[in-house]
Scaffold this motif. Structure first.
Motif, PDB file in Angstrom:
ATOM      1  N   LEU A 263       0.848  -1.207   0.000  1.00  0.00           N
ATOM      2  CA  LEU A 263       0.000   0.000   0.000  1.00  0.00           C
ATOM      3  C   LEU A 263       0.875   1.245   0.000  1.00  0.00           C
ATOM      4  CD1 LEU A 263      -2.659  -1.157   2.618  1.00  0.00           C
ATOM      5  CD2 LEU A 263      -3.111  -0.617   0.212  1.00  0.00           C
TER       6      LEU A 263
ATOM      7  N   PHE B 264      -2.803   8.588   0.701  1.00  0.00           N
ATOM      8  CA  PHE B 264      -2.905   8.068  -0.675  1.00  0.00           C
ATOM      9  C   PHE B 264      -3.626   6.729  -0.720  1.00  0.00           C
ATOM     10  CE2 PHE B 264       0.639  11.074  -1.318  1.00  0.00           C
ATOM     11  CZ  PHE B 264       0.102  11.787  -2.381  1.00  0.00           C
TER      12      PHE B 264
ATOM     13  N   VAL C 140      -8.800   3.903   0.546  1.00  0.00           N
ATOM     14  CA  VAL C 140      -9.819   3.750   1.598  1.00  0.00           C
ATOM     15  C   VAL C 140      -9.988   5.080   2.354  1.00  0.00           C
ATOM     16  CG1 VAL C 140     -10.359   2.571   3.782  1.00  0.00           C
ATOM     17  CG2 VAL C 140      -9.486   1.276   1.830  1.00  0.00           C
TER      18      VAL C 140
ATOM     19  N   LEU D  44      -8.623  -1.952   7.028  1.00  0.00           N
ATOM     20  CA  LEU D  44      -8.533  -2.574   5.696  1.00  0.00           C
ATOM     21  C   LEU D  44      -7.719  -3.854   5.803  1.00  0.00           C
ATOM     22  CD1 LEU D  44      -8.462  -2.766   2.523  1.00  0.00           C
ATOM     23  CD2 LEU D  44      -6.514  -1.190   2.604  1.00  0.00           C
TER      24      LEU D  44
ATOM     25  N   LYS E 218      -5.936  -5.959   3.450  1.00  0.00           N
ATOM     26  CA  LYS E 218      -5.516  -5.902   2.042  1.00  0.00           C
ATOM     27  C   LYS E 218      -5.022  -7.278   1.607  1.00  0.00           C
ATOM     28  CE  LYS E 218      -5.277  -4.187  -1.709  1.00  0.00           C
ATOM     29  NZ  LYS E 218      -6.508  -3.755  -2.341  1.00  0.00           N
TER      30      LYS E 218
ATOM     31  N   GLY F 239      -2.127  -3.994  -8.663  1.00  0.00           N
ATOM     32  CA  GLY F 239      -1.654  -4.038 -10.051  1.00  0.00           C
ATOM     33  C   GLY F 239      -1.679  -5.451 -10.602  1.00  0.00           C
ATOM     34  N   SER F 240      -2.713  -6.194 -10.258  1.00  0.00           N
ATOM     35  CA  SER F 240      -2.783  -7.622 -10.601  1.00  0.00           C
ATOM     36  C   SER F 240      -3.730  -7.914 -11.769  1.00  0.00           C
ATOM     37  CB  SER F 240      -3.287  -8.396  -9.380  1.00  0.00           C
ATOM     38  OG  SER F 240      -4.556  -7.890  -8.992  1.00  0.00           O
TER      39      SER F 240
ATOM     40  N   SER G  60      -7.843  -2.387  -6.464  1.00  0.00           N
ATOM     41  CA  SER G  60      -8.297  -1.070  -5.979  1.00  0.00           C
ATOM     42  C   SER G  60      -9.827  -1.059  -5.880  1.00  0.00           C
ATOM     43  CB  SER G  60      -7.795   0.061  -6.886  1.00  0.00           C
ATOM     44  OG  SER G  60      -7.998  -0.244  -8.238  1.00  0.00           O
TER      45      SER G  60
ATOM     46  N   SER H 175     -10.983  -2.442  -2.593  1.00  0.00           N
ATOM     47  CA  SER H 175     -10.862  -1.492  -1.473  1.00  0.00           C
ATOM     48  C   SER H 175     -11.923  -0.395  -1.560  1.00  0.00           C
ATOM     49  CB  SER H 175      -9.460  -0.856  -1.461  1.00  0.00           C
ATOM     50  OG  SER H 175      -8.504  -1.773  -0.990  1.00  0.00           O
TER      51      SER H 175
ATOM     52  N   THR I 104      -2.421  -0.236 -13.935  1.00  0.00           N
ATOM     53  CA  THR I 104      -3.571  -0.014 -14.822  1.00  0.00           C
ATOM     54  C   THR I 104      -3.385   1.280 -15.621  1.00  0.00           C
ATOM     55  OG1 THR I 104      -5.014  -1.154 -13.267  1.00  0.00           O
ATOM     56  CG2 THR I 104      -6.092   0.227 -14.898  1.00  0.00           C
TER      57      THR I 104
HETATM   58  N1  LIG Z   1      -6.325   0.290  -0.832  1.00  0.00           N
HETATM   59  C1  LIG Z   1      -5.715   0.247  -2.015  1.00  0.00           C
HETATM   60  N2  LIG Z   1      -5.733  -0.888  -2.755  1.00  0.00           N
HETATM   61  C2  LIG Z   1      -5.108  -0.953  -3.952  1.00  0.00           C
HETATM   62  N3  LIG Z   1      -4.411   0.061  -4.505  1.00  0.00           N
HETATM   63  C3  LIG Z   1      -4.365   1.212  -3.806  1.00  0.00           C
HETATM   64  C4  LIG Z   1      -5.014   1.349  -2.550  1.00  0.00           C
HETATM   65  N4  LIG Z   1      -4.823   2.602  -2.117  1.00  0.00           N
HETATM   66  C5  LIG Z   1      -4.084   3.216  -3.047  1.00  0.00           C
HETATM   67  N5  LIG Z   1      -3.772   2.391  -4.059  1.00  0.00           N
HETATM   68  C6  LIG Z   1      -2.977   2.764  -5.227  1.00  0.00           C
HETATM   69  O1  LIG Z   1      -3.798   2.681  -6.364  1.00  0.00           O
HETATM   70  C7  LIG Z   1      -3.074   2.202  -7.473  1.00  0.00           C
HETATM   71  C8  LIG Z   1      -3.784   0.970  -7.970  1.00  0.00           C
HETATM   72  O2  LIG Z   1      -3.142   0.549  -9.112  1.00  0.00           O
HETATM   73  P1  LIG Z   1      -3.841  -0.297 -10.208  1.00  0.00           P
HETATM   74  O3  LIG Z   1      -5.128   0.332 -10.612  1.00  0.00           O
HETATM   75  O4  LIG Z   1      -2.788  -0.561 -11.245  1.00  0.00           O
HETATM   76  O5  LIG Z   1      -4.103  -1.649  -9.402  1.00  0.00           O
HETATM   77  P2  LIG Z   1      -5.296  -2.635  -9.401  1.00  0.00           P
HETATM   78  O6  LIG Z   1      -6.527  -2.024  -8.866  1.00  0.00           O
HETATM   79  O7  LIG Z   1      -4.804  -3.841  -8.685  1.00  0.00           O
HETATM   80  O8  LIG Z   1      -5.467  -2.961 -10.909  1.00  0.00           O
HETATM   81  P3  LIG Z   1      -6.538  -3.862 -11.578  1.00  0.00           P
HETATM   82  O9  LIG Z   1      -7.817  -3.078 -11.515  1.00  0.00           O
HETATM   83  O10 LIG Z   1      -6.034  -4.065 -12.949  1.00  0.00           O
HETATM   84  O11 LIG Z   1      -6.607  -5.108 -10.784  1.00  0.00           O
HETATM   85  C9  LIG Z   1      -1.662   1.924  -6.996  1.00  0.00           C
HETATM   86  O12 LIG Z   1      -0.866   3.028  -7.312  1.00  0.00           O
HETATM   87  C10 LIG Z   1      -1.826   1.789  -5.490  1.00  0.00           C
HETATM   88  O13 LIG Z   1      -0.670   2.203  -4.776  1.00  0.00           O
END
Ligand SMILES: Nc1ncnc2c1ncn2[C@@H]1O[C@H](COP(=O)(O)OP(=O)(O)OP(=O)(O)O)[C@@H](O)[C@H]1O
Ligand SMILES: N[C@@H](CCO)C(=O)O
Length: 311
Positions: free
Chosen positions: A59, A65, A68, A89, A91, A96-97, A102, A105, A187
């Motif tokens: 995180l 940032f 949540v 939370l 997590k 980025g999977s 995101s 959350s 993403t």
């Molecule tokens: N609670 C949270 N969970 C996930 N990402 C978070 C959270 N809070 C902040 N972020 C930030 O949001 C961004 C999420 O990145 P990204 O959209 O690539 O990930 P993702 O949601 O896993 O992607 P995808 O929708 O393809 O699965 C990152 O920069 C991460 O640090």
């Protein structure tokens, strides 16, 4: 008496090859593993956020940032006052999977807050806030993770006449093998590499694929549906971000897979089969060839019909 609400928000696969930004489904491992984030909201004298779970270290360092925290701020703004609550939370989703981490959350936080405050916002208001929050961190508003994560099932984003998303039928006997290789794809970056414009013939083919797939779902034609699961919008440009994507597709096809593609913006891939045995063989192959490190994992999933829920 003190109040405490815990919400589980499931992983999701966006796009499903044919529906870039407009189609997505919530997923549920058949093993019973809860693949998603959980959020708890409890009484407190002032706002506080605690993070835990397997992927807590990934995180952002600055708690402001954390999406949540930003969801809490947005919820307070919509309510017109600051709401002192303690949020936790868990997590459990890698960031980025391509599994809608995101979104888990965002949906978990907003549903838990809405439940805690006795549902001041309706479904469309909630979805609208969810899309806005997802858009803040992923390089553009898209509902294809938040809508299935929130509502469950396979969701088609219509976003007209006040309706953001509606559920469409899916093939109940299909298994979705989800393989996350353990590497990160942002993403926002995976969106930035897509072309700004497409050729006319690509637009026509895309319309045929997505229209044909939705038609096949409604008329219960699995063979037609499988043949329509094609991605000419994102996959040709994004596959370079995934490990040995072409070879992986060819190999799982040889094992009997019906179709495969990129989940969301990757690097997770999905493989569709209608036989558990094939799903298990595909799982073994992917374990040996697609996972890149110890953080990678594979789950054989069904579509999760429930979406976010109080647990
Ligand atoms: N609670 C949270 N969970 C996930 N990402 C978070 C959270 N809070 C902040 N972020 C930030 O949001 C961004 C999420 O990145 P990204 O959209 O690539 O990930 P993702 O949601 O896993 O992607 P995808 O929708 O393809 O699965 C990152 O920069 C991460 O640090
Ligand atoms: N539809 C979005 C999903 C991101 O998970 C994209 O492909 O960029």
């Amino acid at each position: 008496m003190s109040k405490s609400i815990k919400v589980y928000a499931p992983a999701s696969m966006a796009n499903i090859s044919v529906g870039f930004d407009i189609l997505g489904a919530a997923i549920n491992p058949i093993s019973g593993v809860m693949l998603g984030d959980s959020i708890t909201v409890e009484d407190a004298a002032q706002f506080h956020l605690t993070n835990k779970g397997q992927f807590v270290k990934k995180l952002p360092k600055d708690p402001k940032f954390n999406i949540v925290y930003q969801c809490w701020q947005r919820f307070c703004q919509a309510m017109g006052k600051e709401l002192p609550v303690a949020m936790t939370l868990e997590k459990n989703m890698p960031i980025g999977s391509g599994l809608g981490s995101s979104a888990c959350s965002v949906v978990g936080a907003l549903v838990a807050l809405n439940e805690y405050f006795n549902k001041p916002f309706n479904e469309q208001q909630m979805l609208s806030m969810m899309g806005e929050m997802e858009g803040r961190i992923s390089g553009g508003i898209h509902y294809d993770n938040v809508a299935p994560c929130y509502l469950g099932g396979m969701q088609l984003i219509v976003d007209e006449i006040g309706i953001i998303s509606q559920s469409i039928p899916h093939f109940e006997n299909w298994y979705w093998v989800m393989a996350y290789p353990g590497i990160k794809v942002s993403t926002a970056e995976a969106r930035a590499i897509l072309p700004a414009q497409y050729q006319k013939q690509d637009c026509v083919a895309h319309g045929r694929y997505v229209g044909g797939f939705i038609h096949a779902c409604y008329t219960n034609q699995p063979q037609l549906a499988v043949s329509m699961l094609q991605d000419n919008i994102a996959e040709p440009y994004r596959k370079q971000l995934l490990p040995n994507f072409d070879e992986t597709q060819t190999s799982v096809k040889r094992l009997g897979a019906l179709a495969s593609g990129i989940s969301g913006s990757g690097p997770t891939i999905f493989v569709v089969t209608d036989k558990l045995e094939t799903a298990q063989q595909v799982e073994l192959w992917l374990k040996a060839h697609y996972l890149q490190n110890d953080e990678g994992f594979i789950h054989i999933c069904k579509i999760d019909k429930q979406g976010a829920r109080v647990v």
